[in-house]
Scaffold this active site. Structure first.
Site, PDB file in Angstrom:
ATOM      1  N   TYR A 214      -3.804 -17.859  13.033  1.00  0.00           N
ATOM      2  CA  TYR A 214      -4.919 -17.182  12.352  1.00  0.00           C
ATOM      3  C   TYR A 214      -6.161 -18.056  12.303  1.00  0.00           C
ATOM      4  O   TYR A 214      -7.285 -17.573  12.434  1.00  0.00           O
ATOM      5  CB  TYR A 214      -4.510 -16.766  10.937  1.00  0.00           C
ATOM      6  CG  TYR A 214      -3.573 -15.578  10.937  1.00  0.00           C
ATOM      7  CD1 TYR A 214      -4.058 -14.291  11.188  1.00  0.00           C
ATOM      8  CD2 TYR A 214      -2.218 -15.738  10.724  1.00  0.00           C
ATOM      9  CE1 TYR A 214      -3.202 -13.204  11.212  1.00  0.00           C
ATOM     10  CE2 TYR A 214      -1.355 -14.656  10.743  1.00  0.00           C
ATOM     11  CZ  TYR A 214      -1.851 -13.388  10.995  1.00  0.00           C
ATOM     12  OH  TYR A 214      -1.005 -12.313  11.032  1.00  0.00           O
TER      13      TYR A 214
ATOM     14  N   ARG B  47       0.791  -1.237   0.000  1.00  0.00           N
ATOM     15  CA  ARG B  47       0.000   0.000   0.000  1.00  0.00           C
ATOM     16  C   ARG B  47       0.816   1.277   0.000  1.00  0.00           C
ATOM     17  O   ARG B  47       0.267   2.355  -0.198  1.00  0.00           O
ATOM     18  CB  ARG B  47      -0.967  -0.003   1.199  1.00  0.00           C
ATOM     19  CG  ARG B  47      -2.172  -0.903   0.973  1.00  0.00           C
ATOM     20  CD  ARG B  47      -2.997  -1.028   2.223  1.00  0.00           C
ATOM     21  NE  ARG B  47      -2.231  -1.721   3.250  1.00  0.00           N
ATOM     22  CZ  ARG B  47      -2.622  -1.840   4.518  1.00  0.00           C
ATOM     23  NH1 ARG B  47      -3.736  -1.278   4.926  1.00  0.00           N
ATOM     24  NH2 ARG B  47      -1.879  -2.502   5.378  1.00  0.00           N
TER      25      ARG B  47
ATOM     26  N   ARG C 185      -5.814  -1.925  -6.052  1.00  0.00           N
ATOM     27  CA  ARG C 185      -6.692  -2.433  -4.994  1.00  0.00           C
ATOM     28  C   ARG C 185      -8.020  -1.706  -4.976  1.00  0.00           C
ATOM     29  O   ARG C 185      -9.030  -2.292  -4.565  1.00  0.00           O
ATOM     30  CB  ARG C 185      -5.987  -2.319  -3.631  1.00  0.00           C
ATOM     31  CG  ARG C 185      -4.945  -3.378  -3.398  1.00  0.00           C
ATOM     32  CD  ARG C 185      -5.567  -4.707  -2.950  1.00  0.00           C
ATOM     33  NE  ARG C 185      -6.065  -4.610  -1.576  1.00  0.00           N
ATOM     34  CZ  ARG C 185      -7.332  -4.630  -1.240  1.00  0.00           C
ATOM     35  NH1 ARG C 185      -8.268  -4.717  -2.163  1.00  0.00           N
ATOM     36  NH2 ARG C 185      -7.709  -4.540   0.029  1.00  0.00           N
TER      37      ARG C 185
ATOM     38  N   ASP D  11      -0.749 -14.123  -0.305  1.00  0.00           N
ATOM     39  CA  ASP D  11      -0.807 -13.944   1.137  1.00  0.00           C
ATOM     40  C   ASP D  11      -0.629 -15.298   1.795  1.00  0.00           C
ATOM     41  O   ASP D  11      -0.933 -16.320   1.179  1.00  0.00           O
ATOM     42  CB  ASP D  11      -2.140 -13.327   1.572  1.00  0.00           C
ATOM     43  CG  ASP D  11      -2.044 -12.779   2.982  1.00  0.00           C
ATOM     44  OD1 ASP D  11      -1.586 -11.639   3.158  1.00  0.00           O
ATOM     45  OD2 ASP D  11      -2.389 -13.528   3.923  1.00  0.00           O
TER      46      ASP D  11
HETATM   47  O1  1CP Z   1      -5.603  -4.345   1.516  1.00  0.00           O
HETATM   48  C1  1CP Z   1      -4.443  -4.748   1.366  1.00  0.00           C
HETATM   49  O2  1CP Z   1      -3.844  -4.534   0.338  1.00  0.00           O
HETATM   50  C2  1CP Z   1      -3.923  -5.528   2.538  1.00  0.00           C
HETATM   51  C3  1CP Z   1      -2.480  -5.460   2.833  1.00  0.00           C
HETATM   52  C4  1CP Z   1      -1.803  -6.795   2.534  1.00  0.00           C
HETATM   53  C5  1CP Z   1      -0.799  -7.022   1.596  1.00  0.00           C
HETATM   54  C6  1CP Z   1      -0.183  -6.023   0.669  1.00  0.00           C
HETATM   55  C7  1CP Z   1      -2.093  -8.037   3.145  1.00  0.00           C
HETATM   56  C8  1CP Z   1      -3.121  -8.310   4.155  1.00  0.00           C
HETATM   57  N1  1CP Z   1      -1.287  -9.001   2.589  1.00  0.00           N
HETATM   58  C9  1CP Z   1      -0.475  -8.419   1.645  1.00  0.00           C
HETATM   59  C10 1CP Z   1       0.489  -9.106   0.772  1.00  0.00           C
HETATM   60  C11 1CP Z   1       1.441 -10.029   1.388  1.00  0.00           C
HETATM   61  N2  1CP Z   1       1.250 -10.718   2.549  1.00  0.00           N
HETATM   62  C12 1CP Z   1       2.687 -10.404   0.839  1.00  0.00           C
HETATM   63  C13 1CP Z   1       3.094  -9.929  -0.533  1.00  0.00           C
HETATM   64  C14 1CP Z   1       4.410 -10.058  -1.060  1.00  0.00           C
HETATM   65  C15 1CP Z   1       5.368  -8.965  -0.646  1.00  0.00           C
HETATM   66  O3  1CP Z   1       5.463  -7.960  -1.367  1.00  0.00           O
HETATM   67  O4  1CP Z   1       6.067  -9.133   0.372  1.00  0.00           O
HETATM   68  C16 1CP Z   1       3.279 -11.284   1.746  1.00  0.00           C
HETATM   69  C17 1CP Z   1       4.639 -11.958   1.663  1.00  0.00           C
HETATM   70  C18 1CP Z   1       2.360 -11.468   2.808  1.00  0.00           C
HETATM   71  C19 1CP Z   1       2.587 -12.383   3.930  1.00  0.00           C
HETATM   72  C20 1CP Z   1       1.753 -12.255   5.147  1.00  0.00           C
HETATM   73  N3  1CP Z   1       0.411 -12.056   5.265  1.00  0.00           N
HETATM   74  C21 1CP Z   1       2.272 -12.421   6.454  1.00  0.00           C
HETATM   75  C22 1CP Z   1       3.693 -12.748   6.739  1.00  0.00           C
HETATM   76  C23 1CP Z   1       4.537 -11.560   6.713  1.00  0.00           C
HETATM   77  C24 1CP Z   1       4.382 -10.705   7.907  1.00  0.00           C
HETATM   78  O5  1CP Z   1       3.951  -9.577   7.755  1.00  0.00           O
HETATM   79  O6  1CP Z   1       4.743 -11.188   8.994  1.00  0.00           O
HETATM   80  C25 1CP Z   1       1.218 -12.268   7.362  1.00  0.00           C
HETATM   81  C26 1CP Z   1       1.284 -12.347   8.865  1.00  0.00           C
HETATM   82  C27 1CP Z   1       0.047 -12.058   6.598  1.00  0.00           C
HETATM   83  C28 1CP Z   1      -1.319 -11.900   7.104  1.00  0.00           C
HETATM   84  C29 1CP Z   1      -1.870 -10.595   6.723  1.00  0.00           C
HETATM   85  N4  1CP Z   1      -2.291 -10.316   5.465  1.00  0.00           N
HETATM   86  C30 1CP Z   1      -2.653  -8.999   5.383  1.00  0.00           C
HETATM   87  C31 1CP Z   1      -2.469  -8.417   6.684  1.00  0.00           C
HETATM   88  C32 1CP Z   1      -2.775  -7.000   7.052  1.00  0.00           C
HETATM   89  C33 1CP Z   1      -1.936  -9.424   7.494  1.00  0.00           C
HETATM   90  C34 1CP Z   1      -1.533  -9.277   8.958  1.00  0.00           C
HETATM   91  C35 1CP Z   1      -2.701  -9.448   9.858  1.00  0.00           C
HETATM   92  C36 1CP Z   1      -2.376  -9.321  11.321  1.00  0.00           C
HETATM   93  O7  1CP Z   1      -1.775 -10.229  11.912  1.00  0.00           O
HETATM   94  O8  1CP Z   1      -2.760  -8.286  11.910  1.00  0.00           O
END
Ligand code: 1CP
Length: 370
Positions: A162, A39, A48, A84
């Protein structure tokens, strides 16, 4: 023109990441950024605004486009496929929604062990997650060999968090209850996840992923005792079996990165768990981690993501300190966790450029001295 298959990929022009991951010498330190597609980029927000989050993940052309966005802007040394970690619980049959302003949410999380009967335990990843494999194959072609492509998965404990908690949480108290109240069921769930994660990662390599990162993002909710019981054994099985199964399919295994956020208490063990690279969060002192790992693995990380709020000059100073602490070999520069949505993209450019120019300078200086 020949069809884009997983066989006829363009030749790789920048193999810095692969060499650093394998512990080979590099002329400069490679760099990529966790959540580099996200973002903080206006082109991502525009995409998005038109498309729901999981639709982007499930449409190979859109996932590919978003993966390439940061590669067009910055001189990064790797791309990471846009997806994700929560696509795995979806493949097991759970519903996951991305709630604007809140994040992922499971309307029906697992509450008691009996709820595991609702999971599709024998999932065929080619059917349920084939869209990720298609996105990877397409992206390998569209990258035109510019940089390698990283595939990834969440680790078992983090996905279990999760699936039971139902979303993000400060304490992850519900999955932690399972560890102490339902130990056997916890292991059952972790085993179900481990099996699908292995198939999923192997499928990503077959589709064209050139490195793999396993995200144990909630390791920090465990203590040394629960980490050794409920996380580490599964992480080791994943590293070993992915390698074996990729070989069995006639392909060369790819370097694997373990990023266990908050697992500062387990760095020695992680360095012996079968991964070529150990990712560090920003709370870890690089020198301490070097001492603990004794050159057994490449280290990845670990600038505070918040440091990207500093001025560009200050970012250069912080990067120099980081590179001096890690040394410029067996290091992949990254942030200590995902980039924040409010970061100015120009500061990402300053970070990437500083890693390249300063590490090159340090390497040249040490050559002159020898
Ligand atoms: O509306 C949106 O665009 C939401 C934001 C978003 C994005 C850009 C989420 C929601 N996921 C992603 C992409 C994403 N997630 C990638 C893309 C590749 C990159 O450029 O790195 C990757 C590798 C992830 C992995 C992911 N998803 C993790 C592991 C990494 C980390 O941050 O520790 C986790 C925990 C998630 C779950 C998740 N997905 C999205 C959110 C906001 C979360 C975290 C939720 C939480 O625990 O509060």
């Amino acid at each position: 023109m020949a069809a884009n298959t997983a066989e006829n990929f363009p030749e790789l022009k920048n193999d810095l990441m692969l060499r650093a991951a394998r512990g080979e010498k590099t002329e400069r330190v490679p760099v990529w950024v966790m959540r580099q597609a996200g973002r903080y980029l206006s082109e991502f927000r525009a995409m998005r605004a038109e498309n729901e989050f999981f639709k982007v993940c499930q449409t190979p052309e859109l996932a590919c486009e978003v993966t390439l966005q940061p590669i067009r802007r910055f001189q990064l040394d790797a791309a990471i496929i846009f997806s994700d970690i929560l696509v795995v619980p979806q493949a097991l049959g759970m519903t996951v929604e991305m709630v604007p302003g809140k994040g992922p949410s499971f309307p029906e999380p697992l509450k008691v062990p009996e709820d595991m009967s609702k999971l599709d335990k024998d999932v065929d990843v080619n059917k349920t997650l084939g869209y990720v494999f298609d996105a990877i194959t397409l992206t390998r072609h569209k990258l035109e060999g510019k940089v390698p492509l990283i595939g990834f998965s969440g680790a078992p404990w983090t996905l279990m968090c999760y699936m039971i908690e139902g979303g993000g949480s400060e304490s992850m108290s519900k999955p932690k209850q399972w560890l102490y109240k339902y130990e056997e069921a916890s292991h059952q769930l972790l085993n179900i996840l481990t099996k699908v994660i292995i198939d999923y990662l192997v499928g990503q390599v077959i589709a064209g992923a050139q490195l793999l990162q396993v995200f144990e993002s909630h390791a920090g909710h465990l203590c040394p005792r629960t980490f050794h019981t409920f996380a580490l054994p599964y992480l080791s099985i994943i590293a070993r079996q992915v390698e074996e199964k990729v070989r069995a399919q006639g392909k060369e295994p790819v370097p694997m990165i373990i990023f266990a956020k908050g697992a500062h208490y387990a760095i020695e063990d992680l360095a012996q768990s079968g991964y070529e690279v150990v990712g560090l969060d920003w709370t870890v002192n690089p020198k301490t981690a070097r001492h603990q790992t004794q050159g057994k693995v490449t280290l990845q990380g670990n600038m505070d993501p918040g440091a990207l709020y500093a001025s560009k000059e200050e970012i250069r100073t912080i990067v120099r300190e980081m590179l001096e602490q890690f040394g410029t070999q067996q290091h992949i520069a990254n942030l200590g966790h995902g980039i924040y949505p409010t970061i100015d993209p120009d500061h990402v450019e300053a970070f990437v450029d500083a890693v390249h120019s300063i590490s090159e300078e340090i390497n040249l200086d040490s050559k002159k001295k020898n």
